[in-house]
Each structure stands twice: as C-alpha cells, then as structure tokens.
Design a protein around this motif. Structure first.
Motif, mmCIF file in Angstrom:
data_model
loop_
_atom_site.group_PDB
_atom_site.id
_atom_site.type_symbol
_atom_site.label_atom_id
_atom_site.label_comp_id
_atom_site.label_asym_id
_atom_site.label_seq_id
_atom_site.Cartn_x
_atom_site.Cartn_y
_atom_site.Cartn_z
ATOM 1 N N GLU A 262 0.840 -1.208 0.000
ATOM 2 C CA GLU A 262 0.000 0.000 0.000
ATOM 3 C C GLU A 262 0.869 1.250 0.000
ATOM 4 O O GLU A 262 0.593 2.222 -0.716
ATOM 5 C CB GLU A 262 -0.890 -0.011 1.246
ATOM 6 N N ALA A 263 1.958 1.219 0.806
ATOM 7 C CA ALA A 263 2.861 2.369 0.854
ATOM 8 C C ALA A 263 3.555 2.583 -0.481
ATOM 9 O O ALA A 263 3.692 3.721 -0.952
ATOM 10 C CB ALA A 263 3.899 2.166 1.959
ATOM 11 N N ARG A 265 2.454 1.816 -3.414
ATOM 12 C CA ARG A 265 1.501 2.370 -4.366
ATOM 13 C C ARG A 265 1.253 3.855 -4.129
ATOM 14 O O ARG A 265 0.887 4.593 -5.046
ATOM 15 C CB ARG A 265 0.178 1.606 -4.302
ATOM 16 N N GLY A 266 1.450 4.292 -2.892
ATOM 17 C CA GLY A 266 1.208 5.694 -2.568
ATOM 18 C C GLY A 266 2.387 6.610 -2.829
ATOM 19 O O GLY A 266 2.273 7.832 -2.679
ATOM 20 N N LEU A 267 3.528 6.059 -3.247
ATOM 21 C CA LEU A 267 4.706 6.879 -3.507
ATOM 22 C C LEU A 267 4.582 7.581 -4.852
ATOM 23 O O LEU A 267 3.960 7.064 -5.783
ATOM 24 C CB LEU A 267 5.967 6.017 -3.494
ATOM 25 N N PRO A 268 5.182 8.763 -4.979
ATOM 26 C CA PRO A 268 5.145 9.450 -6.273
ATOM 27 C C PRO A 268 5.937 8.671 -7.323
ATOM 28 O O PRO A 268 6.875 7.941 -7.002
ATOM 29 C CB PRO A 268 5.798 10.805 -5.978
ATOM 30 N N SER A 269 5.580 8.851 -8.575
ATOM 31 C CA SER A 269 6.235 8.112 -9.648
ATOM 32 C C SER A 269 7.084 8.993 -10.549
ATOM 33 O O SER A 269 7.782 8.476 -11.427
ATOM 34 C CB SER A 269 5.180 7.395 -10.509
ATOM 35 N N SER A 273 9.908 14.305 -7.999
ATOM 36 C CA SER A 273 9.602 14.003 -6.598
ATOM 37 C C SER A 273 10.690 13.140 -5.972
ATOM 38 O O SER A 273 11.102 13.364 -4.818
ATOM 39 C CB SER A 273 8.250 13.295 -6.502
ATOM 40 N N TRP A 274 11.173 12.152 -6.712
ATOM 41 C CA TRP A 274 12.230 11.295 -6.176
ATOM 42 C C TRP A 274 13.519 12.084 -5.988
ATOM 43 O O TRP A 274 14.221 11.891 -4.986
ATOM 44 C CB TRP A 274 12.445 10.088 -7.088
ATOM 45 N N LEU A 353 8.617 5.522 3.054
ATOM 46 C CA LEU A 353 7.522 4.553 2.969
ATOM 47 C C LEU A 353 6.409 4.850 3.974
ATOM 48 O O LEU A 353 5.230 4.667 3.679
ATOM 49 C CB LEU A 353 8.056 3.138 3.199
ATOM 50 N N PRO A 357 3.670 8.776 1.580
ATOM 51 C CA PRO A 357 2.352 8.506 0.979
ATOM 52 C C PRO A 357 1.205 9.224 1.682
ATOM 53 O O PRO A 357 0.170 9.484 1.065
ATOM 54 C CB PRO A 357 2.215 6.981 1.106
ATOM 55 N N VAL A 358 1.404 9.556 2.959
ATOM 56 C CA VAL A 358 0.333 10.208 3.730
ATOM 57 C C VAL A 358 0.471 11.725 3.716
ATOM 58 O O VAL A 358 -0.504 12.454 3.515
ATOM 59 C CB VAL A 358 0.330 9.689 5.184
#
Length: 511
Positions: A262-263, A265-269, A273-274, A353, A357-358
């Motif tokens: 879940e974490a 999937r919530g990360l920027p792509s 951002s990275w 992680l 995401p939050v």
C-alpha cells in the motif's frame, strides 16, 4: 647506546600535532557546551504531541498502581515503536521529578555525548591511534556534526532528543560486527538483540544495515565464514525477538498504513519528486532549509541551493562507496562507516515509505529528521579516515596530499557553516517562554472545564483531539497526582504558574 634523535624534518612535521589536537578538542567541547546550553534553556517541559499517548498507556497505570512489565513494550500498532528504555526513564521521571519533560532531553543528551565519544573512538581506530594533523582536523567534524544546532527540534523537543538514548545500541551492534577478531557470534547476537529490544523497528533497520555491511565486507575480502556466522547471529537474534514477542505480548492492532505494498503504491512516480526526496535528505544532513530560506530571503533561491547542495552530497556519497571497495577489506572503521551509512539509508527509506504517501514529499523537511540524516556526514568522515594514507607514510605523495587537502578543506567549511547556523538557532529561545506558558495555561484551562466538547486547544495538545471522556480522565490523573504543569515544584522551577485570565483561553468566546 642511545637511539639517534629524529631528523629535524620529522620533528618539524610532528611537533604541532598536540597543539592542533588540543585546539580542536577545545572546539569540540565548546560545540558540546553550546548544545547543552540550548537543551537546558529551550527543551519543552510541558506535555506535548506523542507524550499524551505515553500518559495514557504508561503514566496512568504507573501512578494508579497497576503498571505491568508489558506496559514497557506497549505499541499503538504494528508499525509503532515500543521504546522500553524511554519508558523506563519516564517511570523514574514520574516518581522523582513530577514528570518534567525537560529532564527527558537533558538525560538523553548524555546519550548524545556517549555516541560522539564512540564515533571518535572509531575514527581514532581508523588511524591506528597515530593520527596526523589532517586526521585530527577531520576527527573534529564528528563533534561539530553531532552537536550541530542545524535542527532546533533535536534539543527543544524532548521526545526527539530521546533518540540518542537508543543510538548507542546501534553503534554497539556495528562495532561488534566490524571487529576484525575471528568468531564474535555471541557478542553480535547480544548486541543485535539489545538493539531490537530497545529500538524495535529502528533496531530492525540497524540489523539489516549490519547484515548488508557484513555481506559487502565478505565479498570484498572473498572470505565468507566470519561474515556468514555474524549474519546468522543477527538473524537468530531477530528470530528470538519476534518469537518472544509472539509468545509474551498481546496481539497488536493492524497498522493504519496498510502495509508495504500500500505504501509503495502511494509513492510518487515522477523523477522530480524522487530527486526532491533524495536532495532533501542530503541537504538536511548539512543545513536545514529553514536556514537557507532565512539567508536567501526567497523560497526559490533556497530551493536552488537545495539542488546544488544535494548534487554535491551525492558526489560525496559516490566517492564514499568507491573508497569502500578498499576499506571494507581493511580495518574496522571502513566496515563501521558502511554500516552507519546503510543505516541512514534505511531510516530515509522508512520515512519515505511510512510518511510520504500520507503527508507528501515535503514532510521529509521535518527538522527532527536531521538527527538521522546528519549521521551520513559522520560516516563520510569515518570513511575518509579509513581510506586516507597513513600520516607520514609511504603512500603515493599526490594521493596523500589530495586526500589530506580535501578532508581538511571540507571540515573547515563545515566548521565555518556552524557559526551562522548557531546564530540563527539561538535567536529562537526568546520566543519559547511565552509559548510554553500558553501551553501550560491551556492545560490549566482544560482542567477547569471538564466535560466540554468545544474547548479550543493549542495543536501540541493532541489529547484535545480525543474524546472529552479520555481527555478529562488523563488531565484528572495529572491534577490528582500533581504531575507536570500541575506540580508546584514544576511550576516554581519553570515559572509556569496558573494565570486566571490567560487560563480562560480554551473556552470559546460565546461560552
């Protein structure tokens, strides 16, 4: 027959070393004293933020007489940290000092001093106890970093300062794993188990870093037996810890984060951002963006500096791992530095992680995270000491001069940077007494108006976001047992006496 005197050139090269060492020791002590003064003056004595959770699950059972050993390991959810060492000190604080959270920070500062001394010992070991002048200068980078005022939250938020009570266990694990003596499985097992018990999730990251460092060292040496045995000891300690928890502790509620996938999937792509997440950590290890914004007078200029500093730090990290190919084959310091760097990477990954995401990418700018990130520069200093040619040795002259010059110049720049950082951080304390007074006054007001659901509280009092019944119960515990802001000794110590006018501030104006 007496030995011949050392050549005059050798004497000229060696005599300044004690003087340089003394001057830099004084500089390191001054940095420690400055950080201690800031802690003693600014650490928040009043309950705030996560401290309310500890009032609920630990302090109330203690003062009401039904504290159990399991309470030392209580966690909110599976991804929380149990913090038994912090709770042990909390119990002492409640019993003898009336729950003064400023003392939390002062006690934890002792852990910071212990960590600094341990890291200096590793640096001296890298030079085999015979440092040259350049080595002594680079050694000074360790106390300059560990006692840097780059982040005010390390010193004025006691729960953040408490991190330094657990960090010695991480360093002890790395030292046990990096030692050159054969065997060592027992000491590694004991150190790993201690780190897991004290740090919980942080101990898992330390164990992973130690295992990765051992495997890298084994590959560099092409000798797998010692490294494999020590990795096995760490895995055994982890298995013992998890088994004991499963057998002795009640089941935990599931994590609100939803797990690893879940974490992820919530990360920027996107690349931007990275890059921001990497540059933020790399820049914070040296200078926090709050300082850059103040100096640049424009957010855009500060962000440009973040990119420049982040890129420069990445070059240093690349040089670190190039040097590690050789230092991993040699003494203790190179392996220790690699484990410490991997631990920093693990802490960064945990924040990415668990929080990004939050809360988004900018959450990495939280000033308290500097406590983790600045350890990366300590690892860089240790790697320099491990890789530089011996002082006065027969290494390639050009290589030796380049290594000496780069380490000395970077350390001098680091030292110069601490001056404006400290000046800016010391400008804050003039605002803090009023802030702490308002926080204490809010507590007095809450206690005077039980049962109301419309009280207006400062954001640091997380208890106001809970149900009125829980809020009133916990505040009543503090009042009944004269703890924290309700202790006459506490009020006298910090000058935080109830103000009948200010204390009505938590009641809405129409009430």
């Amino acid at each position: 027959m007496t030995q011949s005197a050392a050549p005059p050139a050798a004497r000229r090269a060696r005599w300044p070393l004690p003087v340089v060492g003394l001057l830099l020791a004084i500089l390191g002590f001054a940095a420690m004293l400055d950080a201690w003064r800031l802690t003693a003056r600014t650490a928040n004595p009043v309950i705030m933020a996560d401290a309310w959770y500890f009032i609920d699950v630990f302090v109330e059972p203690q003062v009401e007489g039904h504290l159990a050993w399991r309470d030392f390991f209580a966690k909110r959810e599976a991804t929380d940290h149990s913090q038994p060492l912090h709770k042990a000190w909390l119990a002492a604080n409640v019993r003898w000092f009336g729950l003064d959270f400023r003392l939390d920070a002062l006690v934890a500062f002792g852990g910071l001093v212990l960590c600094t001394l341990g890291l200096l010992a590793v640096g001296l070991a890298a030079r085999r106890g015979r440092p040259g002048i350049g080595d002594v200068v680079v050694l000074a980078a360790i106390p300059l970093l560990m006692f840097s005022l780059n982040s005010h939250e390390i010193y004025d938020w006691p729960l953040v300062t408490q991190y330094y009570l657990g960090l010695p266990f991480v360093l002890l694990l790395f030292a046990a794993c990096a030692r050159d003596a054969p065997g060592g499985a027992t000491s590694v097992f004991a150190a790993a188990l201690a780190a897991l018990v004290v740090l919980d999730g942080g101990g898992v990251l330390a164990a992973i870093a130690a295992c990765a460092g051992l495997l890298l060292r084994s590959a560099a040496r092409r000798q797998w037996r010692v490294g494999g045995v020590r990795v096995g000891a760490i895995v055994a300690a982890f298995a013992a810890y998890k088994l004991a928890w499963a057998l002795l502790m009640p089941p935990l509620p599931p994590s609100a984060a939803g797990g690893l996938f879940e974490a992820l999937r919530g990360l920027p792509s996107d690349f931007a951002s990275w890059w921001s997440m990497v540059a933020i950590a790399a820049t914070s290890s040296l200078v926090h963006i709050d300082h850059l914004r103040d100096w640049a007078h424009a957010p855009e200029a500060a962000l440009r500096w973040v990119s420049v500093i982040g890129a420069a730090m990445l070059v240093l990290h690349a040089a670190f791992w190039v040097a590690a190919r050789r230092t991993l084959r040699e003494g203790v310091a190179g392996a220790f530095a690699c484990m410490l760097m991997l631990y920093v990477y693990g802490m960064w990954a945990g924040i990415v992680l668990g929080r990004v995401p939050v809360f988004g990418v900018d959450y990495l700018w939280q000033a308290r995270y500097v406590a983790f990130f600045q350890l990366a520069i300590v690892a860089l200093a240790l790697q320099w000491l491990a890789s530089a040619p011996p002082a006065g040795g027969d290494g390639a002259p050009r290589r030796g001069r380049l290594a000496l010059a780069s380490g000395v110049v970077l350390t001098l720049l680091l030292g110069a940077l601490q001056v404006p950082i400290a000046a800016r951080t010391w400008a804050r304390p003039q605002y803090l007494p009023d802030h702490y007074a308002r926080s204490a006054s809010a507590l007095y007001c809450i206690a005077a108006h039980p049962g109301r659901a419309d009280l207006v509280c400062p954001p640091e009092h997380a208890v106001c976001g809970w149900s009125p019944e829980v809020r009133d119960r916990l505040v009543a515990v503090l009042v009944r047992h004269q703890l924290n802001a309700f202790s006459p000794a506490f009020q006298s110590r910090h000058g935080l006496h109830p103000d009948p006018v200010v204390d009505r501030g938590c009641v809405p104006s129409d009430g």
